[in-house]
Design a protein around this motif. Structure first.
Motif, short mmCIF file in Angstrom:
data_model
loop_
_atom_site.label_atom_id
_atom_site.label_comp_id
_atom_site.label_asym_id
_atom_site.label_seq_id
_atom_site.Cartn_x
_atom_site.Cartn_y
_atom_site.Cartn_z
N ALA A 8 0.84 -1.21 0.00
CA ALA A 8 0.00 0.00 0.00
C ALA A 8 0.87 1.24 0.00
N TYR A 9 1.89 1.28 0.85
CA TYR A 9 2.81 2.41 0.85
C TYR A 9 3.55 2.50 -0.48
N PHE A 12 1.25 4.06 -3.18
CA PHE A 12 1.04 5.49 -2.98
C PHE A 12 2.32 6.27 -3.26
N GLN A 133 -1.59 5.22 9.33
CA GLN A 133 -2.68 5.63 8.44
C GLN A 133 -2.16 5.67 7.01
N ARG A 135 -3.42 4.97 4.03
CA ARG A 135 -4.21 5.59 2.96
C ARG A 135 -4.21 7.11 3.07
N ARG A 136 -4.38 7.62 4.29
CA ARG A 136 -4.34 9.06 4.46
C ARG A 136 -2.97 9.62 4.08
N ARG A 139 -2.79 9.73 0.30
CA ARG A 139 -3.58 10.84 -0.25
C ARG A 139 -2.88 12.17 -0.02
#
Length: 469
Positions: A8-9, A12, A133, A135-136, A139
């Motif tokens: 995930a990291y 992003f 966090q 996802r935050r 973003r």
């Protein structure tokens, strides 16, 4: 820590890195080599006058927030950040009064604006990372990259030069913080200042400050030496090449560190017996990303310089890109792997000594060699200094905690890298099509080998995702 969380990291930061590379390309083309040199000096000075005073607070947030009961530290660190910002303004004013003749006028004010806006953004980003966090956090970085590219590109298109690039980048930092980074600053407002925490924070942060100062010299000292000894156009080409290397895969290197570091801190504090296995897993994943990113960048350096930077940069930039890619790889290995035991054990004075020694070596060699051999000497010195830092950090840190790789993983990564290099080198043409084909073939070759060998559990993950396991 699961592979899925790390990915995930990675996704992003990969998207943010791609936008950052595009930003470097747009800024370089619209500024030209001399204008990019002006922009570079603003970035360099912001790293010194703001990063050195502000970043220790972010490092303390990363170190102390993940431990049990660490939430109370946010209010204290946020207030300390405001005090540090005031000190940054004073330092900037003093620096502008004694600026050397080769430093363009107004660049210190640009650096001040850039450094303070980044400090606000980085505090929010570090809070997201330390509280897992993902996802935050993603973003936040994506929003910053999009705003900076759009606002900075528009300002440059309107002819505002380096000042426009700085203004657009500041808008990215502050706009993203306003949209996705309010949580950290809300906790600062609601929290309280805990004076009892200051001795521990000071014991950790002061060595970090020295380490960051020496790290800034190591990372940016070559730009300052070049600014005083070569034409601005050559400095701009060298800096653009270095920025592509840093933005292209430096962000990817930090992705796994940000994903894993809070968990490693928690294990260090509460379950040391399980720590070694997690460090080994972290090192395994980092290796899978670091090696192909750096090698691939070096293999397509000439195409990258031509396609992304344009003809005004391509000759000088392509000449130093492979060296700067290797330096970035070595710097990532040191910072995100071999320095890890020193951060966990809070042996920041030792880490500072290592960084300081490498910085002195780098600056000394640059002062000796750059006046005679120019940007090539600066690139070679960057590799040597980072290599010395890797060796020293590993030798010191292994007594506390040492990352270990299985022979199977090392062989799989080496085989994948060899397959990638072979396919990239046989593509007979360049340009946009050639660059795209080389990147695609290299990624397929490397990915096929490491997945087939189940390196880092990638084959198992793929099979599970398609329902075969």
């Amino acid at each position: 820590m699961s592979l899925r969380s790390s990915l995930a990291y990675f996704v992003f930061r990969g998207a943010s890195g791609a936008l950052a590379v595009l930003t470097v390309s747009v800024f370089a083309r619209l500024l030209g080599p001399q204008g990019y040199a002006h922009w570079t000096l603003a970035v360099v000075l912001s790293g010194f006058i703001a990063g050195v005073l502000v970043q220790p607070i972010h490092s303390a947030l990363a170190r102390f927030l993940p431990r049990p009961g660490g939430e109370a530290i946010v209010g204290t660190l946020g207030r300390l950040l405001l005090v540090a910002a005031s000190a940054v303004v004073v330092v900037a004013l003093l620096l502008s009064a004694v600026a050397p003749s080769w430093l363009p006028g107004g660049v210190v004010i640009l650096a001040l604006s850039l450094g303070l806006s980044q400090a606000v953004f980085d505090f929010s980003a570090q809070h997201c990372s330390s509280t897992l966090q993902a996802r935050r956090y993603g973003r936040l970085y994506l929003c910053k990259a999009i705003i900076a590219l759009a606002a900075g590109g528009t300002a440059l298109w309107c002819g505002l030069g380096a000042a426009g690039a700085v203004a657009g980048t500041c808008a990215g930092f502050l706009g993203a913080t306003l949209v996705f980074g309010r949580t950290a600053w809300r906790e600062v407002v609601r929290g309280r200042f805990d004076g009892a925490a200051l001795p521990e924070l000071r014991a950790y942060a002061l060595p970090v400050m020295f380490a960051l100062l020496t790290g800034a010299v190591l990372q940016w000292g070559d730009r300052l030496v070049l600014a005083a000894n070569v034409a601005p156009g050559r400095l701009g080409a060298y800096s653009a090449a270095g920025d592509l290397a840093q933005q292209g895969f430096g962000l990817l290197f930090s992705a796994f560190h940000l994903a894993w570091f809070p968990r490693l801190v928690a294990l260090w504090e509460s379950n040391p017996a399980a720590l070694q296995a997690q460090v080994n897993r972290y090192a395994q994943l980092s290796l899978v990303v670091m090696v192909p990113a750096a090698l691939g960048f070096a293999l397509v350096a000439r195409d990258l310089a031509s396609v992304l930077l344009g003809a005004a940069f391509s000759g000088d930039a392509a000449q130093v890109m492979p060296w700067l890619a290797l330096a970035a790889l070595l710097g990532g290995v040191r910072a995100y792997l071999f320095d890890l035991p020193l951060h966990l054990s809070q042996r920041m004075a030792v880490q500072s000594m290592i960084a300081g020694g490498c910085a002195v070596l780098g600056v000394s060699l640059n002062l000796l060699l750059v006046p005679h051999f120019g940007i090539v000497a600066a690139a070679a010195v960057a590799v040597l200094a980072q290599a010395c830092g890797c060796i020293a950090s590993y030798l010191v840190g292994r007594r506390t905690l040492s990352p270990k790789w299985a022979s199977k993983d090392l062989l799989a990564v080496a085989a994948g890298a060899a397959a990638m290099a072979l396919l990239v080198l046989v593509v007979p043409f360049g340009g946009v099509m050639g660059l795209g084909l080389k990147v695609l073939l290299g990624a397929i070759a490397y990915g096929t080998v490491v997945v087939a060998a189940d390196t880092a559990g990638l084959r198992s993950l793929v099979l599970a995702r398609i329902g075969l396991r």
